[in-house]
Design an enzyme around this catalytic site. Structure first.
Site, PDB file in Angstrom:
ATOM      1  CG  ASP A 170      -3.359  -1.096  -1.651  1.00 35.51           C
ATOM      2  OD1 ASP A 170      -3.502   0.260  -1.336  1.00 35.51           O
ATOM      3  OD2 ASP A 170      -3.791  -2.030  -1.117  1.00 35.51           O
ATOM      4  CG  ASP A 201      -6.796   0.005   0.039  1.00 37.60           C
ATOM      5  OD1 ASP A 201      -5.905   0.881  -0.012  1.00 37.60           O
ATOM      6  OD2 ASP A 201      -6.687  -0.721   0.969  1.00 37.60           O
ATOM      7  CG  ASP A 220      -3.944   3.996  -0.972  1.00 36.54           C
ATOM      8  OD1 ASP A 220      -4.493   3.612  -2.092  1.00 36.54           O
ATOM      9  OD2 ASP A 220      -4.009   3.303   0.049  1.00 36.54           O
ATOM     10  CB  SER A 273      -0.808   0.033   1.188  1.00 36.66           C
ATOM     11  OG  SER A 273      -1.646   1.054   1.213  1.00 36.66           O
TER      12      SER A 273
END
Length: 456
Positions: free
Chosen positions: A245, A247, A243, A98
């Site tokens: 990834d 999510d 961000d 992340s």
């Protein structure tokens, strides 16, 4: 038996080489397969330079445990979540760190229907087996095939808006050289096919694991300038940044102002309640008054949950809630198997902007005006519980209403605070909000008072 330090409360994260490497990834895949014995799982990875190799090692472990794998390639976390519930497989693993620094990587693991695997629900069992390596030889081994989930994922995303209601908009999209770019491109193509009058201004859209523009984490103030400047330069209606990834997504209004996640929770609650009153909305206890206000105004039911994705998802399932939001920019959706998504929020935001005919700044300025907040302030303290107790005692004679859903919330009527220990870092997190109509005192006064108390 060597102890693995990469296992955290909600996921796996560790320094490359020492805490996480291909050998450890293989053992995790093998342990996941042996414990859950799924027939098939989906596996994807983010854009970090080590992610592909870690993914291949994890897949080898799964195959050796007899598990078939659908390799989704380079994906965001939510594409793995989507694959896990949409394809009716028995689980999923995303290789991602992340927003962690360059020398980290990690994994997010789910079971069937994208149910999270965290420390309380199986992650410790995977850790124990990966450490002891008491693996059972399995025949036949599992197989691996590549699978492109993107077209189905895009079709699902389109169910969150009504193309005929979207008015002409210009959007700045900042993928931060993370995993979001390929989805942004696919949505842009879909909008063109459907004649949705939205112009995309894409910055840092190409995935690049060297992160030439810094690790994508727009929650850090120093990472917001690129998006803000592009919004102003192109006179865009909104800016969206993700961000690594993707999510989590972060919204900027047409003036380039970053909108605190707290007010986005209110905005998305409004989006769902405009479609269907009476729905349940789950929120975290850090900041609440604006959410109560919006949910009441649009005839919904607000339900409080402890912070953290495992708790929010459980409470949403229990109450069949349509939406759950945390001020940390995690947003969860019933029709997305109660998982968090960084793509659904901005689609809902452009729907509200279109259907109300108001700009994003107008939509949130009422909320910000009525319920000013401090934003989350983090303190490094020697003993978090002792500090919380000190705050508790300091305000005891004012007889606040006390709520201990998560840390301690003290409600004084005209203002309230929540203080809690971080689930993921050695930090004390403080949030303060006030009611403007009852309280002329500036927010900074409260911040100063609490800062002094915590640091004394």
């Amino acid at each position: 038996m060597s102890q693995l330090t990469c296992f955290k409360a909600y996921d796996i994260r560790g320094k490359l080489g020492t805490e996480l490497n291909n050998d450890i990834a293989y053992k995790i895949g093998r342990a996941y397969g042996q414990i859950y014995q799924p027939k098939t799982v989906v596996v994807g990875c983010d854009v970090r330079l080590t992610s592909e190799a870690l993914k291949q090692a994890t897949i080898r472990g799964l195959n050796d445990a007899g598990v078939n794998v659908l390799d989704l390639g380079m994906t965001g976390t939510e594409e793995v979540y989507f694959g896990a519930f949409h394809l009716e497989v028995q689980g999923g693993i995303e290789i991602t760190a992340s927003h962690n620094p360059m020398n980290y990587n990690g994994m997010k693991l789910v079971r069937e229907n994208a149910r999270p695997i965290s420390a309380d629900t199986g992650l410790k069992d995977i850790q124990a087996l990966a450490e002891t390596e008491q693996f059972v030889e399995v025949t036949p081994k599992g197989t691996t095939q590549k699978y492109n989930i993107l077209p189905e994922f895009i079709d699902h995303l389109m169910t969150y808006l009504d193309p005929s209601k979207i008015r002409p908009l210009k959007l700045v999209m900042n993928a931060g050289n993370g995993a979001a770019g390929h989805v942004v491109d696919a949505i842009e193509d879909k909008f063109k096919q459907l004649n949705i009058p939205v112009e995309f201004i894409k910055i840092h859209n190409n995935p690049d694991g060297t992160f030439p523009n810094g690790i994508p984490n727009p929650i850090l103030i120093e990472n917001r300038d690129n998006t803000r400047n592009a919004v102003l330069e192109h006179q865009a209606d909104m800016g969206i940044a993700w961000d690594g990834d993707f999510d989590r997504c972060f919204l900027f209004d047409e003036k380039g102002q970053f909108i605190e996640g707290y007010y986005i929770v209110g905005l998305l609650a409004q989006a769902f309640l405009l479609k269907q009153s009476g729905e349940k909305i789950v929120h975290d206890p850090r900041l609440v008054w604006n959410t109560f206000d919006i949910v009441e105004k649009y005839q919904g039911i607000a339900i409080q949950s402890k912070s953290g994705h495992a708790f929010i998802k459980d409470v949403m399932r229990e109450h069949n809630a349509v939406y759950g939001g945390e001020m940390s920019a995690h947003h969860y959706f019933r029709d997305f198997a109660y998982c968090d998504s960084g793509m659904i929020p901005w689609l809902l935001a452009i729907s509200v902007v279109s259907e109300t005919g108001q700009s994003l700044s107008t939509l949130v300025e009422d909320m910000i005006e009525k319920f000013p907040c401090s934003g989350e302030i983090n303190f490094k303290v020697a003993d978090t519980q002792q500090t919380i107790q000190k705050i508790f005692e300091h305000f005891a004679d004012q007889k606040p209403e006390i709520d201990q859903t998560d840390g301690v919330s003290l409600d004084f009527g005209a203002w309230r605070l929540n203080v809690r220990a971080s689930n993921t870092e050695p930090l004390l997190r403080l949030n303060i909000e006030s009611r403007k109509d009852q309280n002329p005192k500036p927010m900074q006064d409260y911040v100063d008072e609490l800062t002094q108390l915590i640091q004394s």
